[in-house]
Scaffold this motif. Structure first.
Motif, short mmCIF file in Angstrom:
data_model
loop_
_atom_site.label_atom_id
_atom_site.label_comp_id
_atom_site.label_asym_id
_atom_site.label_seq_id
_atom_site.Cartn_x
_atom_site.Cartn_y
_atom_site.Cartn_z
N SER A 29 0.10 -5.32 -6.73
CA SER A 29 0.43 -4.59 -5.51
C SER A 29 1.90 -4.20 -5.55
O SER A 29 2.68 -4.74 -6.34
CB SER A 29 0.18 -5.47 -4.29
OG SER A 29 1.11 -6.55 -4.28
N PRO A 30 2.32 -3.24 -4.69
CA PRO A 30 3.75 -2.91 -4.62
C PRO A 30 4.61 -4.12 -4.34
O PRO A 30 5.70 -4.25 -4.88
CB PRO A 30 3.80 -1.89 -3.47
CG PRO A 30 2.46 -1.24 -3.48
CD PRO A 30 1.50 -2.33 -3.87
N MET A 31 4.11 -5.02 -3.48
CA MET A 31 4.87 -6.23 -3.20
C MET A 31 5.11 -7.05 -4.46
O MET A 31 6.22 -7.51 -4.73
CB MET A 31 4.14 -7.10 -2.17
CG MET A 31 4.86 -8.39 -1.87
SD MET A 31 3.75 -9.73 -1.36
CE MET A 31 2.71 -9.91 -2.79
N THR A 59 9.92 1.94 1.05
CA THR A 59 9.65 3.37 0.89
C THR A 59 10.83 4.24 1.30
O THR A 59 10.93 5.39 0.89
CB THR A 59 8.42 3.77 1.73
OG1 THR A 59 8.64 3.41 3.10
CG2 THR A 59 7.18 3.05 1.22
N ALA A 103 7.83 2.51 -4.73
CA ALA A 103 7.82 3.00 -3.35
C ALA A 103 6.76 4.09 -3.16
O ALA A 103 6.05 4.13 -2.16
CB ALA A 103 9.20 3.51 -2.97
N SER A 105 4.01 4.47 -4.85
CA SER A 105 2.67 3.86 -4.86
C SER A 105 2.39 3.16 -3.54
O SER A 105 1.25 3.09 -3.09
CB SER A 105 2.56 2.87 -6.02
OG SER A 105 3.36 1.71 -5.79
N ALA A 106 3.45 2.63 -2.89
CA ALA A 106 3.26 2.00 -1.59
C ALA A 106 2.91 3.03 -0.53
O ALA A 106 2.08 2.78 0.35
CB ALA A 106 4.52 1.24 -1.19
N THR A 113 1.73 -1.63 4.29
CA THR A 113 2.35 -2.22 3.10
C THR A 113 3.64 -2.94 3.44
O THR A 113 3.88 -4.04 2.94
CB THR A 113 2.63 -1.12 2.06
OG1 THR A 113 1.39 -0.58 1.61
CG2 THR A 113 3.38 -1.70 0.86
N ARG A 114 4.48 -2.33 4.27
CA ARG A 114 5.76 -2.96 4.56
C ARG A 114 5.56 -4.30 5.25
O ARG A 114 6.20 -5.28 4.92
CB ARG A 114 6.63 -2.05 5.44
CG ARG A 114 8.07 -2.49 5.49
CD ARG A 114 8.91 -1.57 6.35
NE ARG A 114 8.85 -1.95 7.75
CZ ARG A 114 9.46 -1.31 8.74
NH1 ARG A 114 10.16 -0.22 8.47
NH2 ARG A 114 9.38 -1.72 9.98
N ILE A 117 4.34 -6.82 2.71
CA ILE A 117 5.40 -7.29 1.84
C ILE A 117 6.23 -8.34 2.56
O ILE A 117 6.54 -9.40 2.02
CB ILE A 117 6.29 -6.12 1.38
CG1 ILE A 117 5.52 -5.25 0.38
CG2 ILE A 117 7.58 -6.63 0.74
CD1 ILE A 117 6.26 -4.01 -0.05
#
Length: 310
Positions: A29-31, A59, A103, A105-106, A113-114, A117
């Protein structure tokens, strides 16, 4: 340090192979990708603030100038540059290049997502502390070193406990508990000549050991105090996160317990457990004295109504 191309390679290195390939893994994942960039580095509290802001505002932060980022975090531009360098990048532009594909991809993923994370960053911090405790558990599979230092500290009258700067809280906890089972515990929380004077008095009064705490960021005045203690004739036991270096070299015995460094300020689950283990060893080394003092304290506490009824 990596160039811009190398920075992009570092970010992509944690991306799995193509689906269907023999070595393909689930896509992180982005995280996970952000934590892979920021994890494993010793960061100062100011640098952790930058990392936290960039994680929480990925992002947006991945496309900010160094001036804008410094202003939003509330740090100087050189602090941002040092942060990037501490992660192994040639500068902030290289770090930003590594973060931008993450960012993007998020943005393409979940709108939450934020928040994910931020939530999982706290979980990761707890996971890191669980790892520290697991490591300490393996160390204490052979308790002989802790038992031996507990006996020495129990026999040292007076017993001096030292903790400076961020380590004061650990020293205070240990001294508070040790006073329940030891007749003369002296706490030193100031460095310089004040510490040296206290160490001299402790040695002249018959003390043989100093127990010191040294947690990141490790203070020069702690090192000076350890060396001063040795000069007075005191032996030094050290509880720290270090396994080598000048602080370890200045001690006779070192008990190592890792600290959690995922949040802005370190967390100390393993050092506290190590401290409790040493206290237990002290109590067991002098069982009759321990029982007498604990019973006497309970009588005083009840007489003066120290605690709430439970």
């Amino acid at each position: 340090m990596p160039s811009g191309q190398q920075a992009r390679a570092q970010a992509s290195a944690i991306t799995p192979g193509k689906p269907g390939s023999p070595s393909a893994d689930p896509e992180p994942s982005p995280m996970d990708r952000v934590l892979a960039l920021f994890g494993g580095h010793r960061l100062s509290p100011a640098q952790r603030r930058i990392a936290q802001y960039m994680t929480d505002h990925l992002t947006e932060a991945a496309f900010l100038s160094i001036t804008d980022l410094a202003e939003r975090v509330g740090v100087s531009q050189p602090s941002v540059t040092r942060f990037a360098s501490s992660l192994g990048f040639s500068g902030f532009p290289a770090l930003r290049e590594a973060l931008q594909p993450i960012a993007l991809s998020a943005v393409a993923g979940s709108p939450d997502t934020r928040e994910e994370i931020r939530r999982n960053e706290l979980q990761v911090a707890i996971d890191a502390e669980i790892d520290n405790l697991a490591s300490l558990r393996r160390v204490l599979a052979d308790p002989n070193q802790v038992l031996a230092i507990g006996r020495e500290l129990a026999r040292s009258v007076p017993l001096t406990i030292l903790g400076l700067r961020i380590s004061v809280s650990l020293a205070e906890y240990f001294a508070y508990a040790a006073r329940r089972i030891h007749p003369d515990v002296r706490l030193v929380t100031r460095g310089g000549s004040v510490a040296y004077d206290a160490l001299l008095q402790s040695r002249e009064a018959g003390g043989t050991w100093l127990l010191a705490f040294a947690m990141p960021r490790h203070a020069n005045e702690t090192l000076a105090a350890l060396r001063a203690a040795r000069r007075t004739g005191l032996s030094v036991a050290l509880i720290t996160d270090l396994t080598m270096g000048p602080l370890v070299e200045a001690a006779d015995v070192t008990l190592t317990a890792g600290t959690g460094s995922r949040l802005v300020f370190d967390s100390y689950a393993a050092p506290v457990v190590m401290s409790a283990a040493v206290l237990q060893a002290m109590a067991d080394a002098e069982p009759e004295r321990t029982q007498t003092r604990l019973e006497g304290y309970e009588q005083v506490a009840e007489q003066h109504d120290f605690f709430l009824e439970e």
